[in-house]
Design an enzyme around this catalytic site. Sequence first.
Site, PDB file in Angstrom:
ATOM      1  N   SER A  82      43.234  12.967 -76.519  1.00 46.70           N
ATOM      2  CA  SER A  82      42.685  11.568 -77.754  1.00 46.70           C
ATOM      3  C   SER A  82      43.030  11.697 -79.066  1.00 46.70           C
ATOM      4  O   SER A  82      44.322  11.718 -79.369  1.00 46.70           O
ATOM      5  CB  SER A  82      40.922  12.252 -77.231  1.00 46.70           C
ATOM      6  OG  SER A  82      40.258  11.009 -77.966  1.00 46.70           O
ATOM      7  N   LEU A 146      29.931  10.254 -73.865  1.00 48.65           N
ATOM      8  CA  LEU A 146      30.427   9.233 -73.720  1.00 48.65           C
ATOM      9  C   LEU A 146      32.242   9.075 -73.459  1.00 48.65           C
ATOM     10  O   LEU A 146      32.205   9.017 -72.301  1.00 48.65           O
ATOM     11  CB  LEU A 146      30.859   8.364 -75.294  1.00 48.65           C
ATOM     12  CG  LEU A 146      29.670   7.413 -75.434  1.00 48.65           C
ATOM     13  CD1 LEU A 146      30.398   6.648 -76.667  1.00 48.65           C
ATOM     14  CD2 LEU A 146      29.966   6.269 -74.847  1.00 48.65           C
ATOM     15  N   ASP A 207      37.700   6.135 -67.653  1.00 46.47           N
ATOM     16  CA  ASP A 207      38.227   6.226 -69.279  1.00 46.47           C
ATOM     17  C   ASP A 207      36.583   5.057 -70.053  1.00 46.47           C
ATOM     18  O   ASP A 207      37.422   3.812 -70.004  1.00 46.47           O
ATOM     19  CB  ASP A 207      38.837   6.745 -69.585  1.00 46.47           C
ATOM     20  CG  ASP A 207      38.576   7.533 -71.475  1.00 46.47           C
ATOM     21  OD1 ASP A 207      37.966   7.247 -71.790  1.00 46.47           O
ATOM     22  OD2 ASP A 207      39.621   8.009 -71.129  1.00 46.47           O
ATOM     23  N   HIS A 235      37.357  10.584 -69.635  1.00 46.17           N
ATOM     24  CA  HIS A 235      38.065  11.086 -71.225  1.00 46.17           C
ATOM     25  C   HIS A 235      38.758  12.592 -71.140  1.00 46.17           C
ATOM     26  O   HIS A 235      39.177  12.846 -72.641  1.00 46.17           O
ATOM     27  CB  HIS A 235      36.678  10.366 -72.308  1.00 46.17           C
ATOM     28  CG  HIS A 235      37.850  10.483 -73.617  1.00 46.17           C
ATOM     29  ND1 HIS A 235      38.437   9.524 -73.863  1.00 46.17           N
ATOM     30  CD2 HIS A 235      38.207  10.964 -74.270  1.00 46.17           C
ATOM     31  CE1 HIS A 235      39.129  10.245 -74.977  1.00 46.17           C
ATOM     32  NE2 HIS A 235      39.221  10.531 -75.463  1.00 46.17           N
TER      33      HIS A 235
END
EC number: 3.1.1.85
Length: 258
Positions: A82, A146, A207, A235
Site C-alpha cells: 500500500s 475497508l 481490493d 487489500h
Amino acid sequence: MKQLYWNICGEGDCDLVLLHGWGLNAGVWHCIIDRLTPHFRLHLVDLPGYGRSTEFGAMSLSEMAEIVLQQAPQQAIWLGWSMGGLVASQIALSHPERVRGLITVSSSPCFTAHDEWPGIRPEVLAGFQQQLSEDFQRTVERFLALQTLGTESARQDARLLKAVVLQHQMPEVAVLTGGLDILRTADLREELADCSLPFLRIYGYLDGLVPRKVAALLNSQWPHTQSVVMPGSAHAPFVSHPEAFSQLVVDFAQQSNT
C-alpha cells in the site's frame, strides 16, 4: 540522531526489506514471517512516525525514502504494501543500486482516481483527513475495515490489523494526515515506466482501495513488469492468503537471482 525501529531475522542469504502501509507498523507481517525466514534475511521496519519509530513527524515521500535508506541493507529486494509500495518505488527510482528487485503489494503508482485512471476518489481521502482531526482512532479503524472487505475472513483479518495498530502507541494525527497527503498527491506512473529493475506487482481481486483494473492498465504501460491478481483476497493478501503470497515472493526472488 533519531533512529527507526528495525527488526532483522531469518536464515536466508537474500536481504528482503518489508515496508508496511498507512496507520500500521512492522507487526503486520507476523503471519508470513515464519514462511519467509528460511529463504531470506528479513528487515522489518516501522516507517517514520509509526509503531516504535515515534520520534519522527510528518514528511514527504522522498524524505521518508531517504530516512529508511539510512539503516537499510546495502542491497536488497524491497517489498512495500500500500503506502509502503510508494516508499519502496521511490527508493527504486532514486537509488536503483540499492535494489535487487521491487515488489509492490496492493499498491498503485497513483492512488487517487483521475480521468481514465482507477483509484480512490479525492473526496474520500479528503474525508478521511477531516475525520482524523475529529476522531482519529475510529477513522483508522474504518480504514482498516475497508482493507479486508469482501474476503471470507474479513472480520478476522480486520481484527488482526486493528490488534497490530494497538500493539504500540497510535501514530500522531499529523503523521497520519501526512501519510494521506502522500496517498493523495503521489504520482509515479511516468517515472516507473522507465524502471528496468525486476518488478513484481501483487494485487487482491476484491481490493476496494486499489482496483484490479490498475493491474491490467499497468500490464500494457509497463510490459517489463510482472503482475499477479490474487483471487479471494482484498487489500491485505498476505493476511488472508499467507501461504500463496509467500510463495509468490520466494519465486520472484529466485527468478531475480538467476
